[in-house]
Design a protein around this motif. Structure first.
Motif, short mmCIF file in Angstrom:
data_model
loop_
_atom_site.label_atom_id
_atom_site.label_comp_id
_atom_site.label_asym_id
_atom_site.label_seq_id
_atom_site.Cartn_x
_atom_site.Cartn_y
_atom_site.Cartn_z
N UNK A 1 94.69 -27.00 5.85
CA UNK A 1 93.69 -28.08 5.89
C UNK A 1 94.36 -29.42 5.67
N UNK A 2 95.61 -29.51 6.10
CA UNK A 2 96.42 -30.70 5.80
C UNK A 2 95.98 -31.91 6.63
N UNK A 3 96.36 -33.09 6.11
CA UNK A 3 95.94 -34.36 6.73
C UNK A 3 96.36 -34.46 8.19
N UNK A 4 97.53 -33.94 8.52
CA UNK A 4 98.04 -34.08 9.88
C UNK A 4 97.18 -33.32 10.92
N UNK A 5 96.32 -32.43 10.43
CA UNK A 5 95.41 -31.75 11.36
C UNK A 5 94.47 -32.74 12.05
N UNK A 6 94.33 -33.93 11.45
CA UNK A 6 93.42 -34.93 12.03
C UNK A 6 94.08 -35.71 13.17
N UNK A 7 95.39 -35.55 13.34
CA UNK A 7 96.05 -36.32 14.40
C UNK A 7 96.87 -35.42 15.32
N UNK A 8 96.59 -34.12 15.29
CA UNK A 8 97.39 -33.21 16.13
C UNK A 8 96.77 -32.99 17.52
N UNK A 9 95.68 -33.68 17.80
CA UNK A 9 95.06 -33.57 19.12
C UNK A 9 94.32 -32.26 19.35
N UNK A 10 94.14 -31.47 18.30
CA UNK A 10 93.45 -30.19 18.48
C UNK A 10 92.11 -30.19 17.76
#
Ligand code: FUL
Length: 503
Positions: free
Chosen positions: A383-392
């Motif tokens: 549920x890490x922050x980078x999940x918001x910018x990975x395009x998925x």
């Protein structure tokens, strides 16, 4: 949360018989530690529908030739006489250039004239005034063009029929309306939406009865049966309006409420609920905003004007950017084509959207992101922050269950010029966020609140906040900043964000 008894637990339970204390060991049934859902939830079909976001409406038919907006139903079939073969491919291509992902063609308006050969009435293209008219089959050509262009498609079929002699009686529903919907469903099982207008009953020709008929729309059209039979053929087809799977946004001017929940109390027609939804509404019924690219009616009219690309961009921000979809009406003229002025405005709009909100302009993936809390990862999900910018769309950032406020801070190496912030919730588990704010900073210690005149309440499927606030010209000089902070101040459950974009 469900738990299952392990073998160890069973052995412990059996120990009770031997007079020992039962030591129950429990294995969690949620290995990915996924957040609990906050109800109500969208169906798979509604989730897919939301992704279409921006699509076209094409009002074309008998009214195009009579100059009316609501034909009475007494028009001679011969009045439908296109000056060239109607060309749905041209319609859709022009809309694709504007960034639209699909379209809905009106194939029967209130006048009852059907734009496909149908067994249900003689008031159709089969009796049109010229060869172009008689060869017209909009559902066939529209579906084919959409598939070819990789666009979504669907049809508007008016339940109200001012031509039909049996309108108001049961056999209109069983022998005409439901059969027409069934015929249309056969034009493609991949339809994304069928549009059932709210205009119902009133005066009309009605096969020469020239009378006024009133119906109780909530029961007359046999909606549950209609929904089931269309879904059997078209499983992903959202039944709009009368169909109850997506709601009207309450105006035809192209704006949704800044606060806009996907939930309502089903059946509510108050303007506030249509425009803004309801935080504790019990039915998932997301909003769709129907608006016109022209300044006259829904059908084409001589001398009408086309709105500027800048105005259309604003409309996009106030609908798609406020958790609604936008269905923009682009009426074909008597030649069955979109006029040049419309095509040009659509192209310009496409350019504005790409220049301002295109993926290549997105600064968020280039930022480092700090969050105040990250939910404990599960066996195969983080549920890490980078999940918001990975395009998925399938990955998301989340906090732990008991946390309903949090901050997300983006930091760039150098100052950037910022104009828009885009956010998406992972709505599969419910729409949650109800209060947020956006701030920017050049040094990370002095912060300026942005767009305080815009209600920063709901996010939903998609929210776009122009940092300049309410001004109609949202693309100004922008704001220089090295930091951008989103404060989620309140949420119906732990917040789940699947996407952040900064432009
Ligand atoms: C309305 C209809 O009565 C208009 O003619 C138009 O089709 C619009 C989209 O919906 O309710």
């Amino acid at each position: 949360m469900k738990t299952k008894l392990t073998v160890a637990a069973l052995l412990c339970v059996s120990g009770v018989a031997r007079g020992q204390l039962p030591l129950l060991t429990q294995e969690p049934d949620n290995p990915d530690n996924e957040p609990l859902a906050v109800h109500p939830l969208p169906t798979e079909r509604q989730l897919l529908w939301n992704e279409t976001e921006f699509y076209a409406f094409f009002h074309y038919g008998m009214n195009t030739y009579t100059g009316r907006e609501w034909g009475k139903g007494d028009e001679a079939e011969s009045a439908f006489a296109p000056t060239a073969a109607p060309n749905p491919r041209q319609w859709l291509e022009a809309c694709k250039a504007a960034g639209m992902k699909g379209g809905i063609a009106v194939v029967k308006h209130h006048d009852g004239f059907c734009l496909w050969p149908t067994a249900t009435t003689r008031h159709s293209v089969e009796n049109a005034g010229n060869a172009c008219g008689r060869e017209t089959n909009i559902p066939r050509d529209f579906a084919e063009a959409a598939r070819d262009l990789d666009m979504k498609y669907g049809f508007y079929v008016s339940p109200w029929d001012r031509n039909s002699a049996s309108y108001g009686e049961d056999n209109y529903v069983t022998e005409v309306f439901l059969k027409q919907c069934a015929e249309l469903a056969e034009y493609g099982s991949d339809q994304f939406e069928m549009w059932f207008d709210g205009a119902n009953g009133g005066n009309g020709y009605y096969g020469g009865r020239n009378t006024t008929v009133s119906v109780d729309e909530s029961i007359y059209y046999d909606i549950p049966n209609l929904r089931d039979s269309v879904h059997k053929v078209c499983p992903d087809c959202v039944m709009w309006g009368q169909g109850g799977e997506a709601r009207w946004i309450g105006n035809e001017s192209g704006y949704a409420g800044e606060t806009n929940w996907a939930m309502v109390d089903r059946g509510s027609t108050t303007n506030a609920q249509l425009n803004m939804g309801k935080e504790d509404g019990w039915a998932w019924q997301p909003g769709e905003s129907d608006a016109k690219i022209t300044d006259a009616g829904w059908f084409w009219h001589e001398g009408e004007n086309v709105k500027s690309a800048e105005r259309l961009f604003q409309m996009y921000l106030e609908t798609v950017g406020r958790n609604a979809t936008l269905i923009l009406n682009c009426p074909p003229d008597k030649s069955g084509l979109l006029p040049e002025e419309t095509v040009n405005a659509l192209k310009e709009l496409g350019t504005l959207l790409t220049d301002r909100l295109g993926e290549q302009r997105n600064l968020a993936p280039k930022a480092s992101i700090d969050v105040s809390e990250t939910r404990t990862a599960g066996a195969s999900r983080t549920y890490k922050a980078k999940n918001m910018t990975d395009g998925q769309a399938s990955t998301y950032w989340a906090t732990n269950d008991s946390t309903t406020s949090a901050t997300i801070t983006l930091r760039w190496k150098h100052e950037q010029t910022l104009r828009y912030v885009l956010m998406q919730e992972y709505i599969r588990l419910g729409q949650r966020v109800k209060d947020f704010s956006i701030e920017i900073s050049t040094d990370g210690s002095h912060w300026t609140r942005m767009a305080p005149d815009i209600a920063q309440t709901t996010i939903g499927y998609k929210r776009i906040v122009p940092l300049c606030g309410h001004t109609r010209d949202s693309y100004g000089e922008g704001y220089r900043a090295k930091y951008l902070r989103i404060n989620i101040r309140d949420s119906r459950g732990c917040p789940l964000l699947s996407n952040i974009g900064v432009y």
